[in-house]
Design a protein around this motif. Sequence first.
Motif, PDB file in Angstrom:
ATOM      1  N   UNK A 180       0.845  -1.196   0.000  1.00 13.15           N
ATOM      2  CA  UNK A 180       0.000   0.000   0.000  1.00 13.15           C
ATOM      3  C   UNK A 180       0.880   1.246   0.000  1.00 13.15           C
ATOM      4  N   UNK A 181       0.627   2.137  -0.935  1.00 19.06           N
ATOM      5  CA  UNK A 181       1.391   3.368  -1.042  1.00 19.06           C
ATOM      6  C   UNK A 181       0.730   4.471  -0.218  1.00 19.06           C
ATOM      7  N   UNK A 182       1.564   5.240   0.473  1.00 17.58           N
ATOM      8  CA  UNK A 182       1.079   6.338   1.307  1.00 17.58           C
ATOM      9  C   UNK A 182       1.878   7.596   0.968  1.00 17.58           C
ATOM     10  N   UNK A 183       1.189   8.703   0.752  1.00 16.86           N
ATOM     11  CA  UNK A 183       1.841  10.001   0.624  1.00 16.86           C
ATOM     12  C   UNK A 183       1.671  10.744   1.946  1.00 16.86           C
ATOM     13  N   UNK A 184       2.770  11.200   2.502  1.00 14.61           N
ATOM     14  CA  UNK A 184       2.762  12.017   3.711  1.00 14.61           C
ATOM     15  C   UNK A 184       3.058  13.449   3.293  1.00 14.61           C
ATOM     16  N   UNK A 185       2.144  14.350   3.583  1.00 12.53           N
ATOM     17  CA  UNK A 185       2.314  15.758   3.249  1.00 12.53           C
ATOM     18  C   UNK A 185       2.820  16.503   4.474  1.00 12.53           C
ATOM     19  N   UNK A 186       4.053  16.979   4.404  1.00 12.26           N
ATOM     20  CA  UNK A 186       4.633  17.721   5.514  1.00 12.26           C
ATOM     21  C   UNK A 186       5.848  17.014   6.069  1.00 12.26           C
ATOM     22  N   UNK A 187       6.977  17.723   6.098  1.00 13.03           N
ATOM     23  CA  UNK A 187       8.229  17.127   6.534  1.00 13.03           C
ATOM     24  C   UNK A 187       8.727  17.632   7.869  1.00 13.03           C
ATOM     25  N   UNK A 206       4.955  -0.516   4.769  1.00 13.01           N
ATOM     26  CA  UNK A 206       4.263   0.269   3.757  1.00 13.01           C
ATOM     27  C   UNK A 206       5.290   1.057   2.936  1.00 13.01           C
ATOM     28  N   UNK A 207       4.820   1.703   1.865  1.00 18.38           N
ATOM     29  CA  UNK A 207       5.724   2.434   0.983  1.00 18.38           C
ATOM     30  C   UNK A 207       5.381   3.923   1.008  1.00 18.38           C
ATOM     31  N   UNK A 235      -3.287   6.199  -0.058  1.00 23.68           N
ATOM     32  CA  UNK A 235      -3.559   6.905   1.197  1.00 23.68           C
ATOM     33  C   UNK A 235      -2.808   8.230   1.189  1.00 23.68           C
ATOM     34  N   UNK A 236      -3.406   9.270   1.774  1.00 25.49           N
ATOM     35  CA  UNK A 236      -2.712  10.526   2.033  1.00 25.49           C
ATOM     36  C   UNK A 236      -2.824  10.845   3.524  1.00 25.49           C
ATOM     37  N   UNK A 237      -1.681  11.163   4.122  1.00 22.17           N
ATOM     38  CA  UNK A 237      -1.647  11.650   5.499  1.00 22.17           C
ATOM     39  C   UNK A 237      -1.292  13.129   5.460  1.00 22.17           C
ATOM     40  N   UNK A 238      -2.207  13.946   5.933  1.00 22.65           N
ATOM     41  CA  UNK A 238      -2.031  15.393   6.004  1.00 22.65           C
ATOM     42  C   UNK A 238      -1.333  15.737   7.316  1.00 22.65           C
ATOM     43  N   UNK A 239      -0.015  15.922   7.237  1.00 25.68           N
ATOM     44  CA  UNK A 239       0.779  16.304   8.403  1.00 25.68           C
ATOM     45  C   UNK A 239       1.464  17.636   8.124  1.00 25.68           C
ATOM     46  N   UNK A 283       0.764   5.702  11.931  1.00 20.66           N
ATOM     47  CA  UNK A 283       1.177   4.548  11.138  1.00 20.66           C
ATOM     48  C   UNK A 283       0.367   3.313  11.513  1.00 20.66           C
ATOM     49  N   UNK A 284       0.126   3.132  12.797  1.00 21.41           N
ATOM     50  CA  UNK A 284      -0.692   2.002  13.244  1.00 21.41           C
ATOM     51  C   UNK A 284      -2.115   2.114  12.706  1.00 21.41           C
ATOM     52  N   UNK A 285      -2.687   3.307  12.792  1.00 12.27           N
ATOM     53  CA  UNK A 285      -4.059   3.516  12.330  1.00 12.27           C
ATOM     54  C   UNK A 285      -4.174   3.264  10.828  1.00 12.27           C
ATOM     55  N   UNK A 286      -3.223   3.775  10.057  1.00  9.00           N
ATOM     56  CA  UNK A 286      -3.261   3.614   8.604  1.00  9.00           C
ATOM     57  C   UNK A 286      -3.048   2.154   8.213  1.00  9.00           C
ATOM     58  N   UNK A 287      -2.121   1.486   8.885  1.00  8.62           N
ATOM     59  CA  UNK A 287      -1.770   0.117   8.506  1.00  8.62           C
ATOM     60  C   UNK A 287      -2.808  -0.912   8.948  1.00  8.62           C
ATOM     61  N   UNK A 288      -3.448  -0.659  10.090  1.00  9.43           N
ATOM     62  CA  UNK A 288      -4.322  -1.689  10.671  1.00  9.43           C
ATOM     63  C   UNK A 288      -5.788  -1.291  10.751  1.00  9.43           C
TER      64      UNK A 288
END
Length: 372
Positions: free
Chosen positions: A1-8, A24-25, A191-195, A348-353
């Motif tokens: 599953x590919x995830x984009x994380x926005x915000x470094x 995950x990737x 998936x996108x995580x808005x961080x 990460x736990x919430x997204x993965x599981x």
Amino acid sequence: MKVIVLGGGLMGTAAAFFLAKRGLRPTLIERNRVGTGATVASFGNIRRTGRYLPQLPLAHRARALWGEAERLLGRDVEFRATGHIRLIFDEGSLADMRAFAEAARPWGLDLDELAPNEIHARFPGLGPGAIAASFSPEDGSGNPRLIAPAFAAAARALGAEIVEEAGAAQIERTGSGFRVVTAGGAYEADIVLNAAGAWGRQIAAQFGEPVPLESRGPQMGVTEPLPHRVLPVVGVWSRDPAWGGYLRQVERGNIVFGGAAVRTEVALDPGHAKADPARLPGQIRALARLLPALADVAVIRTWSGCEGYVEDDLPIMGASATTPGLFHAFGFCGHGFQLGPGVGDAMAELIATGGCATPLEDFRIDRFASAA
């Protein structure tokens, strides 16, 4: 599953690391450079004292990870469990501290109450006028300039892609997920995580999730080195924000400080506030009550940054209420540095599981809509 994380920042880089650890990737996309937003403006405080009580499970999770940071990341991020002391100068603040300590005990946080003679014996030079203090011996500080780059490097070593200087990103919903277009190219993921910190409000609004958030800049500073050694992080219990300063001494002897000054509003473009020299004398007066030696030292640098403050002073964490596959972790209201590793691990736990062992219900994004 590919995830984009926005915000470094710390939240995003920690999330990328823990997502990669779970197999995950992740692709992390940062508009500037990793760690240059709210994280680098942070004081570096790792404290659980005074937190919203239902936030303590997340804070405990984060504190455990801070203790493992050097092993996990392969480098020293200057986490030091020197303790966290908050000085008290009036009876009303003493009552506030005792009420918090009693309420926090069932949540797993035990605070020591120190009498004046104990303060002066254990921490010479601190708060000569203090009538009491709270002390949390397992808390302390870390280096805000080191932690996000360390998480990013460790995430990259696990296979994460780290994209910096991407500029403003455009997010599109596709049939199977999301497409994020940047100045350097387009990226697709399930998936996108808005961080995205203070910029997270804009991303959430694109998906019909308005958040009452303002961007503000703290006023931080550092002094010339002092021979006096202050081991713990020092704060104060006070009902008056004008006295709400905090400080810590780094190993080179400099005193890093903040608080006791009104945060300034920040425009998201360019997204960096400037410290106001006119506010510095008031800050030093407040801080000198905590450490009188500060009254006679030179301040060698001041700075600010850009933090996101939510109306109810609580962060946004969890799944989107409108868009499957979208998750949020932003708006930490100047209190997020200590929480950062725990936020990354929990998301990460919430997204993965699909679930999270740490309760996040109080931080859901639709809490404002449900109150309307």
